[in-house]
Design an enzyme around this catalytic site. Sequence first.
Site, mmCIF file in Angstrom:
data_model
loop_
_atom_site.group_PDB
_atom_site.id
_atom_site.type_symbol
_atom_site.label_atom_id
_atom_site.label_comp_id
_atom_site.label_asym_id
_atom_site.label_seq_id
_atom_site.Cartn_x
_atom_site.Cartn_y
_atom_site.Cartn_z
ATOM 1 N N GLU A 1 100.185 72.196 34.903
ATOM 2 C CA GLU A 1 100.756 70.926 34.333
ATOM 3 C C GLU A 1 101.914 70.895 33.487
ATOM 4 O O GLU A 1 102.823 69.913 33.582
ATOM 5 C CB GLU A 1 99.496 70.077 33.621
ATOM 6 N N ASP B 1 58.437 83.440 8.874
ATOM 7 C CA ASP B 1 57.413 82.134 9.200
ATOM 8 C C ASP B 1 57.164 81.417 7.800
ATOM 9 O O ASP B 1 56.786 80.417 7.853
ATOM 10 C CB ASP B 1 56.251 82.581 9.820
ATOM 11 N N GLU C 1 91.495 68.002 27.001
ATOM 12 C CA GLU C 1 90.695 66.801 27.018
ATOM 13 C C GLU C 1 89.357 66.944 27.054
ATOM 14 O O GLU C 1 88.531 66.383 26.503
ATOM 15 C CB GLU C 1 91.241 65.453 27.711
ATOM 16 N N ASN D 1 96.200 73.932 32.659
ATOM 17 C CA ASN D 1 97.262 73.298 31.527
ATOM 18 C C ASN D 1 98.767 73.931 31.928
ATOM 19 O O ASN D 1 99.589 72.930 31.676
ATOM 20 C CB ASN D 1 96.751 73.741 30.230
ATOM 21 N N VAL E 1 99.829 65.745 26.009
ATOM 22 C CA VAL E 1 98.664 65.474 26.442
ATOM 23 C C VAL E 1 98.128 66.566 27.459
ATOM 24 O O VAL E 1 97.133 66.888 27.664
ATOM 25 C CB VAL E 1 98.462 63.965 27.277
ATOM 26 N N ALA E 2 99.163 67.044 27.889
ATOM 27 C CA ALA E 2 99.110 68.026 29.205
ATOM 28 C C ALA E 2 98.453 69.379 28.641
ATOM 29 O O ALA E 2 97.858 70.149 29.047
ATOM 30 C CB ALA E 2 100.351 68.288 30.008
ATOM 31 N N ASP F 1 60.599 83.181 3.241
ATOM 32 C CA ASP F 1 61.653 83.403 4.312
ATOM 33 C C ASP F 1 62.806 82.692 4.238
ATOM 34 O O ASP F 1 63.951 82.790 4.612
ATOM 35 C CB ASP F 1 61.159 83.628 5.562
ATOM 36 N N ASP G 1 60.769 89.773 10.439
ATOM 37 C CA ASP G 1 59.294 89.865 9.891
ATOM 38 C C ASP G 1 58.391 90.667 10.528
ATOM 39 O O ASP G 1 58.808 91.045 11.762
ATOM 40 C CB ASP G 1 58.796 88.491 9.548
#
Length: 951
Positions: free
Chosen positions: A741, A672, A328, A738, A323-324, A676, A370
Amino acid sequence: MSREPVRWGAAALREDGPPSNGAVPSNEPLRDRPGAPARSVPSLPVREVYAALNSSPRGLTPPEATARQARYGLNELPRVSRGHVWRRLVAQFTDLFAVVLIVSSAITFLAYALEQPRDPATLQLALAILGVVLLNAGIGFAQEYSAERTAESLQAMVPHTCRVLRSGDARDLPARELVPGDVVLLEAGDAVSADCRLVEAHEVAVNNAALTGESDAVARVPGPVPTGPPLEARNLVFMGTDVIAGTGKAVVCSTGTATEFGRIFRLTAAAPRQKTPLQRQVAAMARRVAGVALATGAVLFAVRAPGGQPFVDTFVFSLGVMVALVPEGLPATLSVSLAIGVRRMARRHALVKQLLAVEALGSTSVVCTDKTGTLTQAEMTVVQLWVNGVPHSVAGVGYAPVGEVSDAGPVRELLRTAALCSNARLVPPTGRDGWRVLGDTTEGALLVAAMKADLDPAAEESRTPRVAEHPFDSVRKLMSTVHRDLDGSCLAYVKGAPLELLARCDAVDREGAREPLTDVCRAEITAAADGMAGQGLRVLAVARRRVDSPHPTLGDTESGLTFLGLAGMYDPPRPEVRDAVDACRRAGIRIVMVTGDHPLTAEAVARRVGIVRGRAPSVVTGTQLDALDEGGLDALLASSTELLLCRVSPEHKMRVVTALQRLGEVVAVTGDGANDAPALKHADIGVAMGASGTDVAREAAVMVLLDDSFASITTAVGLGRSVYRNIRKFLIYLFSHNIAELVPILAATFAGFPLVPITAVQILAIDLGSDVLPALALGAEPMERDVMDSPPRPRRERLFSTAVMGRILFLGGIQALGVCAVFFWHIHASGLPYADFTKSDPVYREAITMVQAGIVVSQFFNSLAVRTDRQSVFRAGLLTNPWLLAAGCFGIGLMAAISYAPPLQTIFNTAPLAAADWAVLAAFGALLLAAEEARKWLLRRRGTPLEGETR
């Protein structure tokens, strides 16, 4: 795409029996055929068209129309299915980060069920992880759904009503109710609702730009034409095009997806949607991070399991490490940051339908644009008149009759004649619409010029009414009208191509007097016309003569003419486009014009807006592209710095886009028309026009320009680059903590400490409670001034480049050293052996609180450090992003609540910190900021360029 012949006519269709109007119904559903009308229909005489299309001059009867609608379906293009809402919501949970977290949550729930006794902290962890997944999915879905709904609010192009003959009665019907065999009535200003064969035509001209990309009016005739490609048949009109002059009657050949418009729709649907560079890089990053997290958790489980720790505790510990390592908050942060970019672009008239397309714009290296409406205003304007060797300038741009003609006296008769020899109408502003032209835009420009010379075309028409007309013909390239003058005599007014008209003149008007047209005078007129054409102007010549009867033959009308003068006009570029093109040049973005127009017209516009500056650009037509193999096309695109592609088809555009991508370019395509759409969908970034674009083009594109201006593309590219820079900033911010951690957990493991320095629930609190808001504030950093002064980043450049990884390790390493120091300092200061520590020990609770608070405080200083890549944050201004300061203060406040509030202490197993503890943590944070400022100073001193920059 192949066009198979289709069996039409009574011989092939009799087995169903004749319908009530005497026509013969078809066995073969026309909507299932390849898309083009049967090759035999354009070549049939008018009297045979009704029988071939199972109709009659009175049209279909209502019962027969109902029966055919049941057989052939509605005359509409199917809407692209976006799937049910619940499916798109479920898709949010298929992201790799989401999958890893869902699996982790499920395993944690299982661990809680197997524990004896059950630890509430394990259940809290499982619920917290699941909550993160739900939060990320909710934010991502909300942002994408909002952008999608906004895009769908754009109006469709296909007309809603049309005038149809049913049993001889003309009635207005919804266009979706048209069926093959219906007889429709057409007039100037109408949009064509289906593919039809003309059976009557009075001066009919259509604009096929939506299908061919060519903006010039095209004359239509009712008679038979030789068999050939449908788009070249001069007696056919097509869905999605406009009638700009004349009136006519036509029989519907094809409806819905069986039309030429529908053929391109099917071609578009078959083109795969390309993933953006960020999609590819985020997916690669997710795979690497998930792999590292799983591998690290497995290794730590293998290290701790033999040490005598309970199996479930060891597993939960390893899960905490995973998880570290998983960021998340990244999916939610990424979604919201991209949504901020979407909103900023919307304020600049660029609507982005897919969030990830925001960033892809920033990596654009080639824009295939164009011409008409994107680079130009799509409003023909007379800018120069030539009479008797003297040029006269015309001021003003567009269809608003505002401006003046220099020395208007000598050119009034020229403009009066040109205005009378026209079928267009000028419509004053209504509501939000400005001045506009019904009919041919060239004729509309002449009407505007006449009004600028103080002429009233309506009054002149009333004073000199029209009694006959010879419509424009592409062969003779002239149009003539006959008018009755006040004295009862008749005058013929003629306008057209200079060389063709000059060949029919034998005199020239000299201040009202008719003088012979000498060879010297002819040469002078020819030189003047060539000079105006060389300036990129469309040139028309104007002449007149007296005729003996109100209905003279074509030969009498267009011979023995008196030459009056020349009119030069052009479609003016948008005033903001040149600066936008210059910005693209500075940014290293190559612009390739891809248009259906004539090469000379394309080059003239390209020079006016700055796309072409050299003396000899590469001008290549669609026919020349057909002659190139894959290698030849690649060589052309790689070697031509200034390239204009003219007279191209939808297949040509797709081929060019594919070749550019093969060369490693990130390609944005503007357009347009329906022609195209395939290229728009196949490009990395498809950019459609919102004001003038077709629904097919808007559906295929990922970005819609609400103002149709090329300048909005340049602004969007700058915003896209800014978004990418901001993404890198918050990635450095998120991944650096991270490390802070993970390192304490690894250090405790290898030091033999039995407990974790920071729990998984604390990690989730940091990732979501303290980090998301600062990351969002970093994602909302304003666009830097120099964002368009460096070349596009390479297509293969990684999101986690060497420079980014270096900053992550540098900043994360300093944070990790700081939190490890405070943790082990607190543990050792207690004097207790490692083996005596338990989860409820006050010293242990204070130590893990110090670790959590240390990460939060250092991240506050880290958020300031990552705002700039090389410039000092103090020079950029600490207060220039107040949201970042507010978010940092919120995170520290939340951390204080976790430390001091008893309910939160119970959840996170924390303890209150002393003022001295906070002071120590602030000192570590300030040290991190000072170290980063020193690193930037060294970069500036050495003059080291950033990635993507050139020196």
